[in-house]
Enzyme design. Structure first.
Site, short mmCIF file in Angstrom:
data_model
loop_
_atom_site.label_atom_id
_atom_site.label_comp_id
_atom_site.label_asym_id
_atom_site.label_seq_id
_atom_site.Cartn_x
_atom_site.Cartn_y
_atom_site.Cartn_z
CG ASP A 102 51.86 27.19 33.62
OD1 ASP A 102 52.47 28.15 33.68
OD2 ASP A 102 52.40 26.10 34.07
CD GLU A 273 56.33 31.25 38.87
OE1 GLU A 273 56.96 30.05 39.87
OE2 GLU A 273 56.68 30.96 38.00
CG HIS A 334 55.19 22.67 38.76
ND1 HIS A 334 54.60 23.41 38.44
CD2 HIS A 334 56.30 23.58 37.93
CE1 HIS A 334 55.28 24.73 38.08
NE2 HIS A 334 56.18 24.79 37.80
#
Length: 546
Positions: A102, A273, A334
């Protein structure tokens, strides 16, 4: 810069997201870590995943659990060391798993040395590395931009007597991408991990890199909800149209720079994202051609609507806009409640969970599973006094935050901590008692378990190139049944899924002739009767077409 070869493993590959704090704790301190993950990688390989994505593991004060980076080129001690990371990558590669990390580029922690220097004065070498602005004449912030986590996106700093921009927590100042030095420094951090052997990146908040240099106010749109699972209705962030604080045209140029760097390393990838006012359009724009993101995902499948018409409209909009762009479809992560609770409520029908898994594994794109999806975990109940998520603490009680999907994985039903750590009931988030009956050790022994279903589904999918590489066309919208054809190398497969709790029928359109029903283990509740498909509640069929 020359491109390295790329075998495009990511194009249809299954990505398994690991939230490191909650996956496996090797030293009993209540927080998951890299050695714990390494010890559990066989589980991911046995599942049939192609890659794992690690949520942030960089050094951080952990105000937002690693999404506030204080050192881009080191591991936070709570997770281990760089050597632990090298060991993890080595072991993953030996198991045939790719490793994605990430990368949080839009902002840093306020504890990052870059920000410490930037806030010290208005004329130091990094004074312009973050987004600073003078107050209005009345002392108010320079414009109406809002933080995702509540309140103004501007924080007053007494050292510089200016405001700085933070799209998230006030301890997460936004970097100034209009400064070429900032871009160069960030690209160096990306290169650092590529040189260590990572196979790709999940790019956090990809639309947020650039801001409008004129700092123009965002227009309002009233108290209408965005429909985006990342932004609950109670958050006034949804009352603006976010056209100046993110998704600026300059973003494309930066994505192209990132792609040029990543493409110098063999068999690498990036997934972005996307959370914007029209995320599907942004996904399409950011994945168009071969010089931007390899793939992207949005929050459109991470909300509470899963009806057939909704899904049909979503997929059609992406197809209309994408011009060949490649999506990644996630049903959980998450940031949102677990899919079983979100779609099925407190008493979710297991058939709906299995149908959702089949949807994810048969759509054109790259599926992204979140740890525990394969166990059918529901959302955990976390008491207010146990909350860790600053988002939930701020928005309580109407929005309880993200802790309910982040509680520790259940590995062993017989252990007091469900096998998460060193047999201690104390973890950074409470151990979820309701997960005991869903623990990995129990599901491994049960051939009818959700875990076995996922393993069979993923391994079966690997034998179906049409589902990995094929193009996709939707059948006409149906009130209950989502149906689409996947086609590759002369093979065609019809996927028909009844997303309702009532029986349904679907007539095969003229020109489609079924040759055989594909035997997908665990997919039940559908049958072929001449030219008609009949479904039980949450039933599905996969048909090979003549």
């Amino acid at each position: 810069m020359s491109k390295a070869p790329n075998n495009q493993w990511w194009r249809g590959g299954v990505i398994y997201q690991i939230y490191p704090r909650s996956f496996a704790d090797s030293n009993g301190d209540g927080v998951g870590d890299l050695p714990g993950i390494t010890a559990r990688l066989q589980h991911v390989a046995d599942l049939g995943a192609d890659a794992l994505w690690l949520s942030p593991i960089f050094k951080s004060p952990m105000k937002d659990f690693g999404y506030d980076v204080s050192d881009y080129c080191d591991i936070d001690p709570m997770f281990g060391t760089l050597e632990d990371f090298r060991t993890l990558v080595q072991h993953a590669h030996a198991l045939g798993l790719k490793v994605m990390i990430d990368q949080v580029l839009s902002h840093t922690s306020d504890q990052h040395p870059w920000f410490a220097q930037s806030r010290a004065s208005r004329d130091n070498p990094r004074a312009d590395w973050y987004v600073w602005a003078d107050a209005k004449d009345d002392g108010n912030p320079p414009n109406n931009w809002l933080s995702v986590f509540g309140g103004s996106a501007w924080q007053w700093d007494t050292r510089r007597r200016q405001y700085y921009l933070h799209n998230f927590l006030s301890s997460q100042p936004d970097l100034n991408f209009h400064n070429p030095e900032v871009v160069r420094a960030l690209l160096e951090t990306v290169k650092f991990w590529l040189d260590l052997g990572v196979d790709g990146y999940r790019l956090d908040t990809a639309p947020f890199y650039f801001h409008d240099q004129q700092l123009r106010d965002n227009p309002g749109r009233g108290k209408a909800t965005s429909g985006d699972a990342a932004f609950p209705d109670v958050n006034p962030y949804t009352w603006q149209r976010h056209i100046y604080d993110k998704e600026r045209p300059e973003n494309i140029g930066f994505l192209q720079q990132l792609r040029a760097l990543v493409d110098q390393y063999p068999d690498t990838t990036m997934v972005g994202e996307i959370g914007t006012d029209d995320s599907i359009a942004t996904m399409a724009e950011y994945t168009r051609g071969d010089d931007r993101l390899h793939m992207a995902y949005s929050f459109d499948l991470l909300g509470a609507d899963w009806s057939s018409p909704f899904l049909h409209n979503l997929l059609q909009r992406f197809a209309d806009k994408s011009r060949g762009g490649w999506p990644s479809w996630a049903l959980s992560n998450h940031d949102v409640p677990r899919v079983g609770s979100r779609w099925g409520g407190p008493d979710c029908n297991p058939k709906l969970l299995r149908l959702a898994a089949v949807l994810q594994m048969t759509l054109r794109g790259s599926p992204c599973l979140y740890q525990g999806d394969e166990l059918g975990l529901p959302e955990a109940e976390v008491a207010y006094e146990d909350l860790q998520d600053p988002y939930g603490i701020t928005m309580w009680p109407e929005f309880k935050g993200r802790d309910g999907c982040r509680t520790p994985m259940p590995w062993d039903s017989t252990a007091v901590d469900l096998g998460f750590g060193n047999h201690s009931p104390k973890a950074w988030l409470p151990i979820t008692g309701a997960y005991r009956k869903l623990a990995v050790n129990l599901q491994q022994r049960d051939p009818d378990s959700m875990l076995h279903f996922y393993r069979q589904l993923l391994h079966w999918r690997r034998s179906q190139p049409v589902l990995i590489k094929g193009e996709q066309s939707l059948l006409p919208v149906h009130p209950q049944v989502l149906a689409y054809v996947r086609e590759h190398a002369g093979e065609r497969v019809l996927c028909a899924l009844n997303f309702s709790d009532r029986p349904a029928t679907l007539n095969l359109p003229t020109g489609l002739q079924a040759a055989a029903v594909l035997d997908l283990p665990g997919l039940q509740g559908g049958r072929l009767q001449g030219g008609e498909l009949a479904f039980e509640a949450f039933g599905g069929l996969l048909l090979s077409l003549a």
